[in-house]
Scaffold this active site. Structure first.
Site, PDB file in Angstrom:
ATOM      1  N   GLY A 247      -6.093   4.471  -1.281  1.00 54.16           N
ATOM      2  CA  GLY A 247      -5.915   3.314  -1.313  1.00 54.16           C
ATOM      3  C   GLY A 247      -7.420   2.598  -1.236  1.00 54.16           C
ATOM      4  O   GLY A 247      -7.980   2.890  -0.239  1.00 54.16           O
TER       5      GLY A 247
ATOM      6  N   GLU B 251       0.596  -1.215  -0.009  1.00 50.63           N
ATOM      7  CA  GLU B 251      -0.004   0.042   0.076  1.00 50.63           C
ATOM      8  C   GLU B 251       0.654   1.365   0.110  1.00 50.63           C
ATOM      9  O   GLU B 251       0.529   2.290  -0.610  1.00 50.63           O
ATOM     10  CB  GLU B 251      -1.024  -0.002   1.254  1.00 50.63           C
ATOM     11  CG  GLU B 251      -1.898   1.310   1.366  1.00 50.63           C
ATOM     12  CD  GLU B 251      -3.292   1.041   1.282  1.00 50.63           C
ATOM     13  OE1 GLU B 251      -3.975   1.983   1.069  1.00 50.63           O
ATOM     14  OE2 GLU B 251      -3.651   0.030   1.307  1.00 50.63           O
TER      15      GLU B 251
ATOM     16  N   GLY C 209      -5.116   6.075 -14.769  1.00 52.93           N
ATOM     17  CA  GLY C 209      -6.234   6.687 -15.145  1.00 52.93           C
ATOM     18  C   GLY C 209      -6.325   7.971 -14.495  1.00 52.93           C
ATOM     19  O   GLY C 209      -5.677   8.203 -13.636  1.00 52.93           O
ATOM     20  N   SER C 210      -7.469   8.632 -14.867  1.00 45.55           N
ATOM     21  CA  SER C 210      -7.662  10.051 -14.159  1.00 45.55           C
ATOM     22  C   SER C 210      -8.443   9.676 -12.820  1.00 45.55           C
ATOM     23  O   SER C 210      -8.277  10.724 -12.033  1.00 45.55           O
ATOM     24  CB  SER C 210      -8.528  10.764 -14.879  1.00 45.55           C
ATOM     25  OG  SER C 210      -9.951  10.224 -15.259  1.00 45.55           O
TER      26      SER C 210
ATOM     27  N   HIS D  15      -1.872   0.693 -14.469  1.00 46.59           N
ATOM     28  CA  HIS D  15      -3.112   1.557 -15.013  1.00 46.59           C
ATOM     29  C   HIS D  15      -3.063   2.881 -14.385  1.00 46.59           C
ATOM     30  O   HIS D  15      -2.849   2.950 -13.008  1.00 46.59           O
ATOM     31  CB  HIS D  15      -4.319   0.858 -14.638  1.00 46.59           C
ATOM     32  CG  HIS D  15      -5.595   1.752 -15.059  1.00 46.59           C
ATOM     33  ND1 HIS D  15      -5.943   2.016 -16.290  1.00 46.59           N
ATOM     34  CD2 HIS D  15      -6.266   2.497 -14.151  1.00 46.59           C
ATOM     35  CE1 HIS D  15      -7.087   2.913 -16.211  1.00 46.59           C
ATOM     36  NE2 HIS D  15      -7.330   3.180 -14.926  1.00 46.59           N
TER      37      HIS D  15
END
Length: 141
Positions: free
Chosen positions: A83, A63, A109-110, A107
Site C-alpha cells: 500500500g 488497507e 495495472g501491472s 484499476h
C-alpha cells in the site's frame, strides 16, 4: 479488467494470522470476480476514546481489504503488494456491532492497483466511511 483468483475464504483469512487483521478480528466473508467483502467488529479493540469506531480502524480495514484483493491478482512467488496511498472519508459514526467493507478493484495495472472501499454499519446498512487505496506491485527480492 483482471479477475480475482477464486480461492476458499479460509485461505484468504489465513493471510491475516498473527497480524493486526487477526487482532481486530477482520474476516473476509465474500469473494467475487472484482470485489471482496470483509467484516470487523466495533468494540473495545476498534473504539476511539469517545466510544465510536476509530477512523484508524476504518483505514486499517480499507488497507487490509485492498491488500488482500491485490494478492489475488498477482503471482506472489514473483511480486508483493504494498500500500502506498490511502484516503478515508468518515461519514457517520457507529458505537457497537460490526461493520462490513466492500472493496472493489478500480484499476488493476501491472505496477499499481486502485481499490474503492465502502464501509457500512451491518445493523442498518448506513454508510460509515468511504476510501481508496493505491497499491504498488513490487518485484519480490
Amino acid at each position: 479488467m483482471k479477475k480475482l483468483k477464486q480461492v476458499p475464504l479460509e485461505q484468504i483469512n489465513l493471510m491475516g494470522k498473527n497480524t493486526m487483521m487477526e487482532h481486530l478480528d477482520m474476516k473476509c466473508v465474500e469473494l467475487g470476480e472484482d470485489y471482496l467483502v470483509a467484516t470487523m467488529p466495533v468494540d473495545h479493540r476498534t473504539h476511539q476514546p469517545m466510544g465510536l469506531l476509530h477512523g484508524g480502524a476504518s483505514a486499517a480495514l480499507i488497507e487490509s481489504i485492498g491488500s488482500m484483493g491485490s494478492t489475488l491478482l498477482i503471482d506472489l512467488s514473483k511480486e508483493v503488494p504494498v500500500g502506498i496511498e490511502i484516503n478515508a472519508n468518515h461519514i457517520g459514526g457507529v458505537t457497537d456491532g460490526s461493520v462490513k467493507a466492500i472493496g472493489k478493484i478500480v484499476h488493476a495495472g501491472s505496477r499499481t492497483h486502485i481499490w474503492q472501499v465502502d464501509i457500512f454499519d451491518e445493523a442498518n446498512g448506513r454508510l460509515i466511511c468511504t476510501g481508496r487505496l493505491t497499491v504498488m506491485i513490487v518485484p519480490r527480492s
